[in-house]
Write a protein that holds these residues in place. Structure first.
Motif, PDB file in Angstrom:
ATOM      1  N   GLY A  55       0.773  -1.232   0.000  1.00 60.94           N
ATOM      2  CA  GLY A  55       0.000   0.000   0.000  1.00 60.94           C
ATOM      3  C   GLY A  55       0.804   1.281   0.000  1.00 60.94           C
ATOM      4  N   ASP A  56       2.138   1.189   0.035  1.00 65.72           N
ATOM      5  CA  ASP A  56       2.940   2.416  -0.009  1.00 65.72           C
ATOM      6  C   ASP A  56       4.286   2.155  -0.689  1.00 65.72           C
ATOM      7  OD1 ASP A  56       5.225   2.043   2.067  1.00 65.72           O
ATOM      8  OD2 ASP A  56       3.437   1.487   3.216  1.00 65.72           O
ATOM      9  N   GLY A  57       4.959   3.221  -1.062  1.00 64.01           N
ATOM     10  CA  GLY A  57       6.185   3.108  -1.830  1.00 64.01           C
ATOM     11  C   GLY A  57       7.336   2.468  -1.085  1.00 64.01           C
ATOM     12  N   ASP A  58       7.497   2.773   0.193  1.00 66.40           N
ATOM     13  CA  ASP A  58       8.593   2.188   0.959  1.00 66.40           C
ATOM     14  C   ASP A  58       8.436   0.678   1.079  1.00 66.40           C
ATOM     15  OD1 ASP A  58       9.820   4.601   1.294  1.00 66.40           O
ATOM     16  OD2 ASP A  58       9.166   4.901   3.371  1.00 66.40           O
ATOM     17  N   ASP A  59       7.218   0.243   1.375  1.00 65.81           N
ATOM     18  CA  ASP A  59       6.965  -1.190   1.499  1.00 65.81           C
ATOM     19  C   ASP A  59       7.171  -1.886   0.158  1.00 65.81           C
ATOM     20  OD1 ASP A  59       5.812  -3.549   3.024  1.00 65.81           O
ATOM     21  OD2 ASP A  59       4.400  -3.422   1.359  1.00 65.81           O
ATOM     22  N   ALA A  60       6.746  -1.255  -0.924  1.00 65.89           N
ATOM     23  CA  ALA A  60       6.930  -1.841  -2.251  1.00 65.89           C
ATOM     24  C   ALA A  60       8.404  -2.016  -2.572  1.00 65.89           C
ATOM     25  CB  ALA A  60       6.260  -0.961  -3.306  1.00 65.89           C
ATOM     26  N   SER A  61       9.218  -1.029  -2.267  1.00 67.17           N
ATOM     27  CA  SER A  61      10.657  -1.128  -2.530  1.00 67.17           C
ATOM     28  C   SER A  61      11.288  -2.250  -1.717  1.00 67.17           C
ATOM     29  CB  SER A  61      11.346   0.206  -2.204  1.00 67.17           C
ATOM     30  OG  SER A  61      10.968   1.197  -3.127  1.00 67.17           O
ATOM     31  N   PHE A  62      10.850  -2.387  -0.471  1.00 73.09           N
ATOM     32  CA  PHE A  62      11.377  -3.465   0.374  1.00 73.09           C
ATOM     33  C   PHE A  62      11.009  -4.833  -0.200  1.00 73.09           C
ATOM     34  CE2 PHE A  62      10.604  -6.573   3.761  1.00 73.09           C
ATOM     35  CZ  PHE A  62      11.881  -6.654   4.309  1.00 73.09           C
ATOM     36  N   ARG A  63       9.766  -4.987  -0.630  1.00 70.48           N
ATOM     37  CA  ARG A  63       9.329  -6.264  -1.182  1.00 70.48           C
ATOM     38  C   ARG A  63      10.100  -6.595  -2.460  1.00 70.48           C
ATOM     39  NH1 ARG A  63       4.092  -8.161   0.590  1.00 70.48           N
ATOM     40  NH2 ARG A  63       3.251  -6.837   2.244  1.00 70.48           N
ATOM     41  N   LEU A  64      10.313  -5.598  -3.294  1.00 70.08           N
ATOM     42  CA  LEU A  64      11.050  -5.830  -4.537  1.00 70.08           C
ATOM     43  C   LEU A  64      12.493  -6.248  -4.259  1.00 70.08           C
ATOM     44  CD1 LEU A  64       9.767  -2.936  -6.824  1.00 70.08           C
ATOM     45  CD2 LEU A  64       9.525  -5.389  -7.233  1.00 70.08           C
ATOM     46  N   ALA A  65      13.051  -5.733  -3.174  1.00 74.31           N
ATOM     47  CA  ALA A  65      14.441  -6.065  -2.839  1.00 74.31           C
ATOM     48  C   ALA A  65      14.575  -7.450  -2.226  1.00 74.31           C
ATOM     49  CB  ALA A  65      15.004  -5.010  -1.883  1.00 74.31           C
ATOM     50  N   THR A  66      13.472  -8.009  -1.716  1.00 75.57           N
ATOM     51  CA  THR A  66      13.567  -9.265  -0.972  1.00 75.57           C
ATOM     52  C   THR A  66      12.816 -10.432  -1.604  1.00 75.57           C
ATOM     53  OG1 THR A  66      11.675  -8.569   0.402  1.00 75.57           O
ATOM     54  CG2 THR A  66      13.894  -8.080   1.223  1.00 75.57           C
ATOM     55  N   THR A  67      12.035 -10.182  -2.655  1.00 71.32           N
ATOM     56  CA  THR A  67      11.221 -11.232  -3.270  1.00 71.32           C
ATOM     57  C   THR A  67      11.383 -11.201  -4.783  1.00 71.32           C
ATOM     58  OG1 THR A  67       9.592 -11.025  -1.477  1.00 71.32           O
ATOM     59  CG2 THR A  67       8.893 -12.200  -3.460  1.00 71.32           C
ATOM     60  N   ASP A  68      11.420 -12.368  -5.382  1.00 66.37           N
ATOM     61  CA  ASP A  68      11.573 -12.494  -6.827  1.00 66.37           C
ATOM     62  C   ASP A  68      10.196 -12.521  -7.477  1.00 66.37           C
ATOM     63  OD1 ASP A  68      12.456 -12.946  -9.381  1.00 66.37           O
ATOM     64  OD2 ASP A  68      12.971 -15.042  -9.065  1.00 66.37           O
ATOM     65  N   TYR A  69       9.758 -11.384  -8.029  1.00 64.81           N
ATOM     66  CA  TYR A  69       8.449 -11.288  -8.660  1.00 64.81           C
ATOM     67  C   TYR A  69       8.557 -11.481 -10.168  1.00 64.81           C
ATOM     68  CZ  TYR A  69       6.577  -9.503  -4.269  1.00 64.81           C
ATOM     69  OH  TYR A  69       6.194  -9.378  -2.956  1.00 64.81           O
ATOM     70  N   ASP A  70       7.462 -11.962 -10.753  1.00 65.87           N
ATOM     71  CA  ASP A  70       7.408 -12.110 -12.207  1.00 65.87           C
ATOM     72  C   ASP A  70       6.925 -10.836 -12.878  1.00 65.87           C
ATOM     73  OD1 ASP A  70       8.056 -15.055 -12.578  1.00 65.87           O
ATOM     74  OD2 ASP A  70       6.419 -15.172 -11.138  1.00 65.87           O
ATOM     75  N   ALA A  71       6.236  -9.977 -12.130  1.00 67.17           N
ATOM     76  CA  ALA A  71       5.776  -8.694 -12.666  1.00 67.17           C
ATOM     77  C   ALA A  71       5.317  -7.809 -11.513  1.00 67.17           C
ATOM     78  CB  ALA A  71       4.641  -8.878 -13.669  1.00 67.17           C
ATOM     79  N   VAL A  72       5.258  -6.496 -11.780  1.00 63.28           N
ATOM     80  CA  VAL A  72       4.788  -5.523 -10.790  1.00 63.28           C
ATOM     81  C   VAL A  72       3.721  -4.649 -11.433  1.00 63.28           C
ATOM     82  CG1 VAL A  72       5.416  -3.627  -9.251  1.00 63.28           C
ATOM     83  CG2 VAL A  72       7.073  -5.447  -9.727  1.00 63.28           C
ATOM     84  N   ILE A  73       2.611  -4.488 -10.734  1.00 63.71           N
ATOM     85  CA  ILE A  73       1.582  -3.519 -11.133  1.00 63.71           C
ATOM     86  C   ILE A  73       1.704  -2.369 -10.140  1.00 63.71           C
ATOM     87  CG2 ILE A  73      -0.882  -3.105 -11.476  1.00 63.71           C
ATOM     88  CD1 ILE A  73      -1.181  -6.130 -11.950  1.00 63.71           C
TER      89      ILE A  73
ATOM     90  N   ARG B 276       4.352   7.915   1.127  1.00 63.07           N
ATOM     91  CA  ARG B 276       5.763   7.779   1.495  1.00 63.07           C
ATOM     92  C   ARG B 276       6.718   7.924   0.311  1.00 63.07           C
ATOM     93  NH1 ARG B 276       5.806   2.876   6.005  1.00 63.07           N
ATOM     94  NH2 ARG B 276       4.277   3.839   7.406  1.00 63.07           N
ATOM     95  N   ARG B 277       6.418   7.236  -0.772  1.00 67.25           N
ATOM     96  CA  ARG B 277       7.287   7.327  -1.947  1.00 67.25           C
ATOM     97  C   ARG B 277       6.450   7.046  -3.185  1.00 67.25           C
ATOM     98  NH1 ARG B 277      12.627   3.641  -2.436  1.00 67.25           N
ATOM     99  NH2 ARG B 277      12.813   4.434  -0.304  1.00 67.25           N
ATOM    100  N   SER B 278       6.633   7.831  -4.232  1.00 68.19           N
ATOM    101  CA  SER B 278       5.821   7.665  -5.433  1.00 68.19           C
ATOM    102  C   SER B 278       6.206   6.408  -6.195  1.00 68.19           C
ATOM    103  CB  SER B 278       5.982   8.879  -6.353  1.00 68.19           C
ATOM    104  OG  SER B 278       7.260   8.861  -6.964  1.00 68.19           O
ATOM    105  N   GLY B 279       5.297   5.964  -7.052  1.00 70.68           N
ATOM    106  CA  GLY B 279       5.592   4.839  -7.916  1.00 70.68           C
ATOM    107  C   GLY B 279       6.757   5.117  -8.839  1.00 70.68           C
TER     108      GLY B 279
END
Length: 226
Positions: A31-49, A56-59
């Motif tokens: 739900g926010d930019g900081d959390d999204a950045s953390f998840r991207l750094a720690t999880t291997d995703y196939d895509a991001v919407i 906190r931080r823009s897309g």
């Protein structure tokens, strides 16, 4: 396929996540930019919407940081703004595609499929053929001898993941990373249960299973029983 959905409006996130899961995607919601950045750094995703407007931080910032550290994950950016300048800013920040709200959910699915196909290490066909099985990645249907198999969305997602790596041994951790979401319990035997369900539906009685178990390593889908 595991997707990170970054949307700060709870109602919209709930609807989108539900729709994506119904189409066999495993979805984590942020739900926010900081959390999204953390998840991207720690999880291997196939895509991001990724929504542009976030707390906190823009897309745009999230996308720029992801690209700055070398993440090649496909990014579909969402925004309520339709100005040309906004679309340019999104693409320049590292997004691969852009969708303006309000949008048709079918179009989002089509764009997501296209991004995942282009972002894969090897070209991904719309139809995967493995031995007697034919998987349609568009309709999420599996046919055997021209009969549609009654797979659940999770069963289909697991089979497609194995089919994209036919002949390879895939560990439980890798399966969990791409087929299940953050709710997966690593202490459970849910992957083994789903493999057994798949075997009952895709195998031919009297022939060896198309899904082989490599003890201590994982599972492998083979093209032909031996």
């Amino acid at each position: 396929m595991r997707v990170l959905l970054v949307e700060d409006e709870p109602a919209a996130a709930l609807i989108l996540a539900k729709g994506l899961r119904e189409h066999a995607y495993a979805v984590d919601v942020s739900g926010d930019g900081d959390d999204a950045s953390f998840r991207l750094a720690t999880t291997d995703y196939d895509a991001v919407i990724l929504d542009v407007t976030l707390p906190r931080r823009s897309g745009l910032s999230v996308a720029r940081e992801a690209r700055a550290v070398g993440l090649a994950v496909p990014i579909l950016m969402l925004t309520a703004r339709d100005a040309v300048e906004a679309r340019i800013a999104g693409l320049d920040s590292g997004a691969d595609d852009y969708l303006t709200k309000p949008f048709d959910f079918g179009e989002l699915l089509a764009r997501l499929r296209a991004l995942i196909r282009r972002g894969a290490r090897a070209p991904l066909p719309e139809v995967l053929r493995v031995g007697p099985l034919e998987l349609s990645t568009r309709s999420r249907q599996v046919c055997k001898a021209e009969h549609v198999l009654p797979l659940t969305t999770r069963e289909y997602a697991l089979l497609e993941f194995l089919a994209r790596r036919v002949g390879q041994v895939v560990g439980r951790a890798e399966i969990a990373e791409h087929v299940w979401d953050e709710g997966y319990d690593p202490m459970s035997n849910v992957i083994d249960v789903y493999v057994q369900r798949l075997r009952r539906k895709i195998d031919t009685i009297g022939q060896p299973s198309l899904i082989r178990t490599r003890r201590g390593e994982g599972y492998s889908l083979i093209a032909e029983p031996t």
